[in-house]
Design a protein around this motif. Structure first.
Motif, PDB file in Angstrom:
ATOM      1  N   ARG A 377     -14.593   9.644  20.234  1.00 39.43           N
ATOM      2  CA  ARG A 377     -13.199  10.088  20.883  1.00 39.43           C
ATOM      3  C   ARG A 377     -12.625  11.232  20.544  1.00 39.43           C
ATOM      4  O   ARG A 377     -12.321  11.957  21.408  1.00 39.43           O
TER       5      ARG A 377
ATOM      6  N   TYR B  23      -4.799  -2.630  21.536  1.00 43.93           N
ATOM      7  CA  TYR B  23      -4.603  -1.568  20.432  1.00 43.93           C
ATOM      8  C   TYR B  23      -3.076  -1.685  19.962  1.00 43.93           C
ATOM      9  O   TYR B  23      -2.445  -1.946  20.779  1.00 43.93           O
ATOM     10  N   SER B  54      -7.492   3.655  31.990  1.00 41.35           N
ATOM     11  CA  SER B  54      -7.605   2.233  32.425  1.00 41.35           C
ATOM     12  C   SER B  54      -8.417   1.251  31.614  1.00 41.35           C
ATOM     13  O   SER B  54      -8.345   0.048  31.629  1.00 41.35           O
TER      14      SER B  54
HETATM   15  N1  LIG Z   1      -8.396   3.658  18.881  1.00 44.93           N
HETATM   16  C1  LIG Z   1      -7.399   3.555  19.700  1.00 44.93           C
HETATM   17  N2  LIG Z   1      -6.252   3.362  19.431  1.00 44.93           N
HETATM   18  C2  LIG Z   1      -4.901   3.258  20.357  1.00 44.93           C
HETATM   19  N3  LIG Z   1      -5.139   3.304  21.412  1.00 44.93           N
HETATM   20  C3  LIG Z   1      -6.300   3.474  22.042  1.00 44.93           C
HETATM   21  C4  LIG Z   1      -7.647   3.685  21.119  1.00 44.93           C
HETATM   22  N4  LIG Z   1      -8.668   3.780  21.878  1.00 44.93           N
HETATM   23  C5  LIG Z   1      -8.136   3.843  23.145  1.00 44.93           C
HETATM   24  N5  LIG Z   1      -6.902   3.723  23.174  1.00 44.93           N
HETATM   25  C6  LIG Z   1      -6.217   3.558  24.489  1.00 44.93           C
HETATM   26  O1  LIG Z   1      -6.604   2.696  25.222  1.00 44.93           O
HETATM   27  C7  LIG Z   1      -6.467   3.076  26.746  1.00 44.93           C
HETATM   28  C8  LIG Z   1      -7.827   2.980  27.370  1.00 44.93           C
HETATM   29  O2  LIG Z   1      -8.766   4.175  26.977  1.00 44.93           O
HETATM   30  P1  LIG Z   1     -10.123   4.586  27.368  1.00 44.93           P
HETATM   31  O3  LIG Z   1     -10.697   5.425  26.624  1.00 44.93           O
HETATM   32  O4  LIG Z   1     -11.028   3.191  27.406  1.00 44.93           O
HETATM   33  O5  LIG Z   1      -9.892   4.868  28.932  1.00 44.93           O
HETATM   34  P2  LIG Z   1     -10.725   5.461  30.015  1.00 44.93           P
HETATM   35  O6  LIG Z   1     -10.694   4.474  31.266  1.00 44.93           O
HETATM   36  O7  LIG Z   1     -12.088   5.469  29.522  1.00 44.93           O
HETATM   37  O8  LIG Z   1      -9.988   6.773  30.311  1.00 44.93           O
HETATM   38  P3  LIG Z   1     -10.788   8.247  30.733  1.00 44.93           P
HETATM   39  O9  LIG Z   1     -10.932   7.980  32.211  1.00 44.93           O
HETATM   40  O10 LIG Z   1      -9.805   9.183  30.360  1.00 44.93           O
HETATM   41  O11 LIG Z   1     -12.063   8.271  29.976  1.00 44.93           O
HETATM   42  C9  LIG Z   1      -5.877   4.379  26.602  1.00 44.93           C
HETATM   43  O12 LIG Z   1      -4.423   4.175  26.682  1.00 44.93           O
HETATM   44  C10 LIG Z   1      -6.066   4.632  25.120  1.00 44.93           C
HETATM   45  O13 LIG Z   1      -5.221   5.560  24.798  1.00 44.93           O
END
Ligand SMILES: Nc1ncnc2c1ncn2[C@@H]1O[C@H](COP(=O)(O)OP(=O)(O)OP(=O)(O)O)[C@@H](O)[C@H]1O
Ligand SMILES: [Mg+2]
Lengths: 379, 241
Positions: A377, B23, B54
């Motif tokens: 990340r 989380y 999402s």
């Molecule tokens: N280690 C973590 N601690 C706290 N929150 C987290 C953690 N990892 C992810 N999140 C939160 O979980 C949610 C989903 O994250 P994720 O990376 O799966 O989204 P995504 O759909 O892949 O987004 P993007 O299209 O921007 O890549 C987000 O709100 C993110 O901030």
């Protein structure tokens, strides 16, 4: 080794950094090598000491003489098998800086007492037949380019006057650590020429029938001469050499202190460098893990990387130290035994590896505990 | 078949049941995924879409065994990976999952060949066998002539194709691609998508891909949207079966 290139390519990633880290190891291990040499030089007398030889000196101080008459009385003590004696001369050859030890020795007994000094028979006979004859160590002869037959002027200091000697024999040490820088001449010649204290010698060396009787014979000798004008102080040759080293100051402590500080610094510097190296590679390490490399694998990868740097750097440092010693004693005679033994090289390398291991272990642990999702990340 | 109602009958290749991920952030709980169900049969090519944040990446991480769910289970080819120890999961990943990342994530100090070879180092294959597999994978992605090149000597599209070669070289059970074209221009993106399409079509690979790009999603057999922690079905025009 199919993982070899994983380690090597990482080392070559930041060549300057790897070179500097290896360089720190090289400098530290070079210093270690030199300290080991200096320590060895001071310990040399202790190491070569004969277990069955005792040294008898004047109780007041080593520079006070003992009567020649003690020779026969010493020889009669049970357990004593041989007696010889010598006298410090302390003359100057050409220049004060050309220091080397000069002993006036008893030509009848000295050679048998010190079989570790090997002298060809014909040369020894030539020495016996020349009142001004001298026996010199091979290293000393090399240092001043002396050959058999050379005539050497030496200025007396304790025994004033101009003295001249003929090189009649050159001795070799049986072991590498035997001192080949001594200069011997005949005590009878010294006694004949000197103006004062005739019939006195500097110290006696006696051989005993077995190292086990040392305690008893030491006591017997000192009791025999107790309450006489020249009381004696007897010690094993080893103890005598050790007390001599002590008078030079606590070399051991000095060396240990310097060494510890250097290695502690090295540990911190290397540990920090490896921590940075791991942080830079967070993403790649996470990818390795995602692909299926295990945490222990990553741990070992980082540690081995550090150890390789430590081994290469340390090896170079010790190699340079060895080369340095091969050029001989740089002080010009103060450290006749200037030699880096294999044991010191081995312990130096071991030390480098331990420091490498310790420095690598924390960064390696943080690398192995890295969570893949977090690491990926972070960009 | 792809189903999201959790009522699939037989054994699907990838099966998620009641999957949840929560989380903690500053004492607050964020439910990213909640009660998510998914069944994917072998040979499917799925695109996940959804707004940023999402939980698409989170979902892929759970399906690929990179992360553990707060609740629910993931079963792949009969193995419930959510019950495996961390060590076992590592071995499982090496055997079953090929990852393709948005940032390619190639090791810069290794050549294309060495990057692709990485997953094979974990197998018992001989050097010659590894070479054969790597060459095959690089040929499939059309980069057989770039084996000795380092990542910095390749274009973004080429780097990503090396990344795909690395993902397929050990013949995993399925591929997980997180925005594989997110960093590429249109032309390179199309090349990568063509490649993924061929892997699914000609080679029968199962591919789960996250993307923001509608054109990318079009290549998939099925497009699923992630909304409020669960998947929503959207049958696209590109649907093949
Ligand atoms: N280690 C973590 N601690 C706290 N929150 C987290 C953690 N990892 C992810 N999140 C939160 O979980 C949610 C989903 O994250 P994720 O990376 O799966 O989204 P995504 O759909 O892949 O987004 P993007 O299209 O921007 O890549 C987000 O709100 C993110 O901030
Ligand atoms: Mg994402």
């Amino acid at each position: 080794m199919k993982y070899g290139h994983l380690i090597l390519t990482n080392l070559f990633r930041k060549k300057t950094r790897t070179a500097l880290t290896a360089g720190s190891f090289a400098v530290a291990l070079f210093l270690f090598g030199i300290l080991a040499v200096v320590r060895g030089a001071f310990q040399q007398g202790v190491e070569v000491a004969g277990a069955d030889r005792l040294v008898v000196v004047n109780r007041v101080s080593i520079i006070q003489p003992l009567p020649l008459a003690y020779r026969d009385r010493l020889a009669r003590i049970p357990g004593v098998t041989q007696v010889t004696f010598a006298n410090w001369f302390g003359g100057v050859y050409q220049d004060e800086r050309n220091f080397f030890p000069q002993f006036a020795i008893d030509r009848e007994t000295y050679r048998q007492m010190y079989p570790e000094f090997v002298i060809p028979d014909d040369q020894w006979q030539a020495f016996l037949g020349d009142k001004e004859g001298a026996v010199v160590g091979e290293a000393l002869a090399e240092r001043f380019k002396w050959k058999l037959g050379d005539r050497l002027p030496i200025k007396g200091t304790i025994f004033a006057g101009s003295w001249e000697f003929n090189v009649r024999a050159i001795y070799k040490g049986r072991r590498v650590q035997d001192d080949e820088t001594q200069f011997w001449f005949r005590w009878d010649y010294l006694d004949e020429r000197k103006q004062f204290r005739k019939g006195n010698v500097g110290w006696y060396t006696v051989r005993i029938d077995s190292p086990d009787s040392a305690v008893r014979v030491v006591k017997a000798i000192d009791e025999l001469f107790a309450n006489s004008p020249a009381e004696t102080k007897t010690d094993t040759e080893k103890a005598f050499a050790a007390s001599w080293v002590k008078q030079m100051g606590n070399i051991e402590l000095l060396i240990t202190t310097i060494g510890s500080v250097v290695f502690f610094t090295l540990l911190l510097v290397t540990g920090n460098t490896m921590a940075i190296a791991v942080r830079e590679r967070t993403r790649e390490l996470a990818v390795l893990k995602a692909v299926g490399f295990s945490d222990p694998f990553v741990l070992v990868l980082v540690i081995v990387e550090t150890i390789v740097v430590a081994a290469v750097g340390g090896g170079v440092g010790l190699g340079l130290a060895k080369l340095f010693t091969l050029r001989g004693d740089p002080t010009g005679g103060l450290l006749p035994f200037f030699y880096l033994p294999a044991s010191a090289i081995v312990s130096g390398l071991a030390l480098a590896l331990v420091v490498g291991l310790l420095a690598g272990i924390l960064p390696a642990f943080s690398a192995s505990r890295l969570r893949i999702v977090d690491a990926l990340r972070r960009i | 078949m792809v189903q999201i109602d959790g009522r699939a009958a037989g054994e699907s290749l990838v099966r998620a049941r009641g999957l949840g991920k929560t989380y903690q952030r500053g004492g607050e709980e964020i439910h990213v995924l909640q009660g998510l169900n998914l069944d994917v049969d072998a040979g499917e090519f799925i695109a996940f879409m959804g707004p940023s944040g999402s939980g698409k990446t989170t979902l892929l991480n759970l399906l690929g065994g990179l992360d553990v769910p707060s609740e629910g289970s993931v079963t792949v080819a009969g193995d419930e990976i959510t019950r495996m120890s961390a060590r076992k999961l590592t071995t499982w990943r090496a055997r079953h999952v090929g990852f393709v990342f948005q940032m390619y994530n190639l090791i810069p100090v290794l050549t294309a060949f060495q990057n692709v070879e990485l997953p094979l180092l974990l197998t018992g294959l001989s050097k010659a066998e590894r070479r054969r597999h790597v060459e095959t994978a690089l040929t499939v992605v059309g980069l057989a002539d770039r084996m000795r090149h380092y990542p910095r000597q390749l274009s973004g599209g080429q780097e990503q194709r090396v990344g795909i070669a690395r993902a397929i070289v050990a013949d995993p059970t399925f591929l997980l691609c997180d925005e594989p074209t997110g960093d590429l221009d249109r032309k390179s993106a199309d090349e990568v998508l063509d490649l993924l399409g061929r892997l699914a079509g000609e080679h029968g690979k199962t591919i789960l891909m996250v993307t923001h790009d509608p054109l990318a999603a079009e290549r998939a057999h099925v497009v699923l949207h992630l909304e409020k922690g669960v998947l929503v079905d959207t049958v696209t025009a590109g649907r093949a079966r």
